[in-house]
Motif scaffolding. Structure first.
Motif, short mmCIF file in Angstrom:
data_model
loop_
_atom_site.label_atom_id
_atom_site.label_comp_id
_atom_site.label_asym_id
_atom_site.label_seq_id
_atom_site.Cartn_x
_atom_site.Cartn_y
_atom_site.Cartn_z
N GLY A 8 3.09 -10.38 -5.25
CA GLY A 8 4.13 -9.68 -3.82
C GLY A 8 4.12 -10.79 -2.46
N ARG A 9 4.53 -10.78 -1.34
CA ARG A 9 4.27 -11.22 -0.34
C ARG A 9 4.15 -10.19 1.19
NH1 ARG A 9 7.99 -13.52 2.96
NH2 ARG A 9 7.33 -14.79 4.58
N ILE A 10 3.06 -10.78 1.35
CA ILE A 10 2.93 -9.21 3.08
C ILE A 10 2.23 -9.52 3.83
CG2 ILE A 10 2.11 -7.19 0.58
CD1 ILE A 10 -0.81 -8.13 1.07
N ALA A 11 2.55 -8.32 4.88
CA ALA A 11 2.79 -8.87 5.72
C ALA A 11 0.93 -7.63 6.44
CB ALA A 11 3.86 -8.87 7.17
N THR A 12 -0.44 -8.03 6.59
CA THR A 12 -1.18 -7.33 7.02
C THR A 12 -1.63 -7.25 8.16
OG1 THR A 12 -3.16 -9.29 6.63
CG2 THR A 12 -1.88 -8.48 4.51
N THR A 26 -0.02 0.74 -5.76
CA THR A 26 -0.74 1.12 -4.45
C THR A 26 -1.39 0.52 -3.79
OG1 THR A 26 -2.81 2.13 -6.30
CG2 THR A 26 0.00 3.92 -5.91
N THR A 27 -2.34 -0.78 -4.43
CA THR A 27 -2.74 -1.35 -4.17
C THR A 27 -2.20 -3.28 -3.63
OG1 THR A 27 -4.38 -0.12 -4.99
CG2 THR A 27 -4.88 -2.39 -3.82
N GLU A 49 0.59 0.98 1.07
CA GLU A 49 0.78 1.95 2.52
C GLU A 49 0.46 1.51 3.38
OE1 GLU A 49 -0.09 6.28 1.74
OE2 GLU A 49 -2.55 5.67 2.30
N ASP A 50 0.02 0.71 3.72
CA ASP A 50 -0.90 -0.02 4.22
C ASP A 50 -0.71 -1.15 5.35
OD1 ASP A 50 -2.52 2.28 4.88
OD2 ASP A 50 -3.93 1.83 4.49
#
Length: 267
Positions: A8-12, A26-27, A49-50
């Protein structure tokens, strides 16, 4: 190269990054670099979820096959697939958005429809690929919504504007790399439209209805274009596409991959 990963590609809180998503979604575990090599973990991870899922890839181009399901040809073009065989078109990278990002319909697009489709993500530079070798150039599969403005599609006489408007290519939620776990000749594809609080399944089809299979698609495309890592191929829409309007939500579901959900807004 390892298989069986979910990238995935995520914004943190620290910025955007690629990550491996665990099997139960979940992680997210951060990786260095991109999904095109064996993952090297940084040691950082977040609960899914964060963080916010983004489009799993930013392609140099999105190459799409139109009219690849006979029943869809009949419902949209009112002709048989014998008279209108599959065709090739492009969507610009500026059309790509991720899960939960809004599809924004401009006022000049007066009949906009969803098209839930299986998408392939290219893993290596390739040209003139033989149909039987298609898996050797594909990094994984994901879901695409080939949003289309039918009024512009028919009035313009070609599809660049109708299918290439900003936000008209939702992609995600991630890339599944274990190609061998899928039966691509028998893959359920569904799309659910929520309108005024009521959800209705509009597309309920199967990849077994494809006219051109995946190998044929890649052979046809690479005879014309060099594909680069991260390029996305949309493999065609089954029947059941329908209009969506601001306030709606569309969810495209493909077995073994997941669900791509996007709200619809006025641009």
């Amino acid at each position: 190269m390892l298989v069986g990963m979910r990238f995935g590609r995520i914004a943190t809180p620290e910025g955007m990054t690629f990550a491996v998503i665990d099997d139960d979604a979940t992680t997210a575990k951060q990786i260095k670099g991109t999904p095109f090599t064996d993952p090297e973990y940084t040691g950082k991870e977040w609960a899914l979820e964060d963080v916010r899922l983004l489009a799993p890839m930013l392609p140099s181009k999105v190459v799409a096959i139109g009219r690849n399901y006979a029943d869809h040809v009949a419902e949209v073009f009112k002709q048989s697939a014998e008279h209108l065989p599959p065709t090739l078109f492009l969507k610009p990278p500026t059309a790509v958005i991720g899960p939960e990002a809004p599809i924004k319909i401009p006022e000049f697009a007066t009949r906009v429809e969803f098209e839930g489709e299986l998408a392939l993500v290219i893993g290596v530079p390739c040209k003139n690929v033989k149909a039987e070798d298609w898996k050797s150039v594909v990094r994984g599969v994901t879901i695409v919504n080939d949003v289309s403005s039918r009024d512009l599609q028919f009035s313009d006489g070609q599809w660049a504007r109708a299918k290439g408007i900003d936000t008209f290519c939702p992609l995600g939620p991630w890339i599944e790399t274990d190609l061998d776990k899928f039966d691509f000749d028998d893959l359920p594809i569904k799309a659910h439209l929520t309108h005024e609080g009521t959800t209705e399944t509009k597309q309920d089809s199967n990849s077994n209805q494809m006219i051109w299979k995946l190998g044929t698609i890649i052979e046809f495309i690479t005879s014309a274009y060099t594909l680069l890592p991260g390029d996305v191929i949309c493999t065609g829409s089954p029947a059941g596409t329908a209009e969506m309007v601001p306030g709606d939500t569309i969810e495209v579901e493909i077995g073994g991959i997941g669900t791509l959900k996007n709200p619809v807004e006025r641009a």
